[in-house]
Write a protein that holds these residues in place. Structure first.
Motif, PDB file in Angstrom:
ATOM      1  N   ASN A 131       0.813  -1.215   0.000  1.00  0.00           N
ATOM      2  CA  ASN A 131       0.000   0.000   0.000  1.00  0.00           C
ATOM      3  C   ASN A 131       0.846   1.265   0.000  1.00  0.00           C
ATOM      4  N   SER A 132       2.097   1.146  -0.396  1.00  0.00           N
ATOM      5  CA  SER A 132       3.005   2.290  -0.417  1.00  0.00           C
ATOM      6  C   SER A 132       3.395   2.625  -1.852  1.00  0.00           C
ATOM      7  N   GLU A 133       4.080   3.751  -1.997  1.00  0.00           N
ATOM      8  CA  GLU A 133       4.564   4.160  -3.313  1.00  0.00           C
ATOM      9  C   GLU A 133       5.658   3.232  -3.821  1.00  0.00           C
ATOM     10  N   LYS A 134       6.337   2.541  -2.917  1.00  0.00           N
ATOM     11  CA  LYS A 134       7.387   1.622  -3.364  1.00  0.00           C
ATOM     12  C   LYS A 134       6.823   0.513  -4.238  1.00  0.00           C
ATOM     13  N   ALA A 135       5.683  -0.025  -3.859  1.00  0.00           N
ATOM     14  CA  ALA A 135       5.072  -1.092  -4.659  1.00  0.00           C
ATOM     15  C   ALA A 135       4.589  -0.556  -5.999  1.00  0.00           C
TER      16      ALA A 135
END
Length: 497
Positions: A104-108
């Motif tokens: 659920n983060s920008e990394k994913a």
């Protein structure tokens, strides 16, 4: 494993057996228990095999090779995709809590977002020919002994070590080209060539300003890890860049499994199995010469900035990558599939690739980009229009489609000028009415099919025999043929290569 896809033949059964152990190992990392791990692995395995079969069928129909990952990293990304589907479907309680936060983060989002924003290692590995990419992944990430890797891929065991050295260099070359093709802010762009220089030699020192920049810029730090081949950081760069969450922990698991002799589907020693169904061994003659030429060109391109660096009194060095702090966990034991040996792959000469069509072959062969083809900024796998002037040309232009999807594409235009330039502009005409939607390293105007590109403020001056380039995103509908009538400052350009 009754719920897994049914192998189509003995070679695919052996391939399933080799891949299942890796998929189950990563799925176990992603879940909260062994039962959930096996279920995630089974669903992801089916998803990944279906995706691979569809891509192979499409290639047979169209004759165009689509850039894709080798089978094991493809299936590992299917685990990540399936885990994201579980989270969206309300089954996230079966996943590792840290993975849920990451999903659920920008990394994913970087792994599924626009191609230009995806990790450099992922893009570099996809751009390689599948046998080369498989050799790199099996040796570096799966940590298999080279004789076992050679047996899987149908290589000469005596030459496997030299093959691996050349493939590492190819991976670096692909990553460097992808980096130069990517949009960068002016500060990152100003460090691009210097970063290339400091990561080439194990004896170089990194200037303090470069070190400070790498400490604050994620993209440049990732690039340094991919470009630096001499300090053992390639496995970590591959695992983190391709898999994403848990990549370093997976890497440690595979190392321990290889040390214990538990990798590769628990095949009997001496079993000769093919890594890809029906694949053939590509001839690798000439790769060393091509790489040498690429190194010479890169060295010439770096002469000016390195001389300037020497004048400032600073020395260049390579800094080590961060230590891998992953915790090793024991690998679950999956039931083996068939161990029948796959067919031995035979050599055939590489076929050429038509201009403006990434990965396609002129005779309908679906995966025949020549092995070891250099992708340096000057001499990449590019195509260009014919010169519009009958007088001797003072420039060469290369047009390269980097990526293409259903209604859009990414491309670069690279120009080499024999004369020094104080400013420049490029013009060309699209054949199929393509439209540019975004550009970097230049500003554009488009009138119908006619495109004019002017230099960015920081990139106007070009030394004699120097190169400059622009990259862009565009849209297409009925076709995506290469442009024609390239000119620079009003003069026609010859086709590069």
């Amino acid at each position: 494993m009754p719920d897994l896809p049914t192998p189509q033949d003995a070679a695919e059964a052996a391939l399933f057996s080799e891949c299942w152990d890796a998929v189950l190992s990563y799925a176990d990392l992603c879940t909260s228990g062994s039962a959930a791990g096996r279920q995630l692995a089974t669903e992801a395995f089916g998803r990944g095999i279906h995706e691979a079969r569809e891509a192979e069928a499409q290639e047979r129909i169209t004759g165009r090779r689509t850039p894709r990952l080798p089978r094991i990293p493809l299936l590992l990304t299917a685990v990540r995709t399936t885990a994201a589907a579980w989270e969206a479907e309300g089954k996230g309680h079966r996943l590792d809590p840290d993975l849920r936060l990451w999903l659920n983060s920008e990394k994913a989002a970087r792994y599924t977002g626009p191609p230009l924003k995806r990790p450099l290692a992922l893009r570099g590995l996809k751009d390689m020919q599948e046998p080369d990419a498989a050799l790199l992944w099996l040796a570096e990430v799966e940590a298999l002994p080279l004789p076992d890797v050679a047996r899987r891929l149908g290589l000469d065991p005596a030459a496997a070590e030299q093959e691996l050295v050349q493939v590492r260099a190819l991976f670096r070359d692909r990553c460097q080209r992808n980096r130069l093709d990517s949009p960068m802010d002016p500060e990152c762009r100003s460090y691009a060539r210097l970063l290339d220089a400091v990561t080439r030699s194990p004896d170089a020192e990194t200037p303090k300003d470069v070190s400070r920049h790498l400490a604050t810029c994620v993209e440049c730090a990732e690039a340094a890890a991919c470009l630096r081949l001499h300090d053992g950081g390639t496995p970590g760069a591959l695992a983190s860049g391709v898999i994403g969450w848990g990549g370093l922990a997976y890497l440690e698991r595979r190392r321990r499994a290889a040390e214990a002799g538990l990798s590769g589907g628990r095949a009997d020693a001496g079993t000769d199995r093919g890594i890809a169904v029906g694949a053939v061994t590509r001839p690798r003659i000439g790769r060393a010469g091509i790489l040498a030429a690429a190194v010479i060109v890169s060295a010439l391109a770096l002469t000016v900035p390195l001389m300037q660096l020497g004048d400032s009194g600073e020395q260049v060095s390579a800094s080590g990558d961060p230590a891998d702090g992953a915790i090793a966990v024991s690998t679950p034991s999956p039931p083996p599939l068939g161990t029948t040996a796959g067919p031995t792959r035979t050599s055939r000469p590489p076929t050429s690739r038509p201009a403006g069509t990434p990965g396609a072959t002129g005779n309908g062969d679906s995966d025949a980009e020549p092995q070891g083809k250099s992708t340096s900024p000057v001499a990449g796998p590019s195509t260009a229009s014919a010169p519009v002037s009958r007088t001797p040309s003072t420039c060469r232009v290369a047009y390269r489609v980097v990526d293409e999807w259903s209604d859009g594409f990414q491309a670069t235009v690279t120009v080499t000028s024999s004369r020094a330039l104080d400013d420049w502009s490029i013009r060309w005409t699209f054949e199929d009415g393509q439209r540019i939607t975004r550009m970097w390293d230049g500003t554009f105007t488009q009138d119908g099919s006619e495109v004019t590109v002017r230099a960015a403020d920081y990139d106007k001056k070009v030394a004699a025999n120097g190169t400059f380039a622009v990259g862009f995103i565009g849209s297409w509908h009925d076709g995506n043929a290469r442009p024609r009538a390239f000119t620079v400052n009003g003069a026609g350009c010859a086709a590069s290569g």
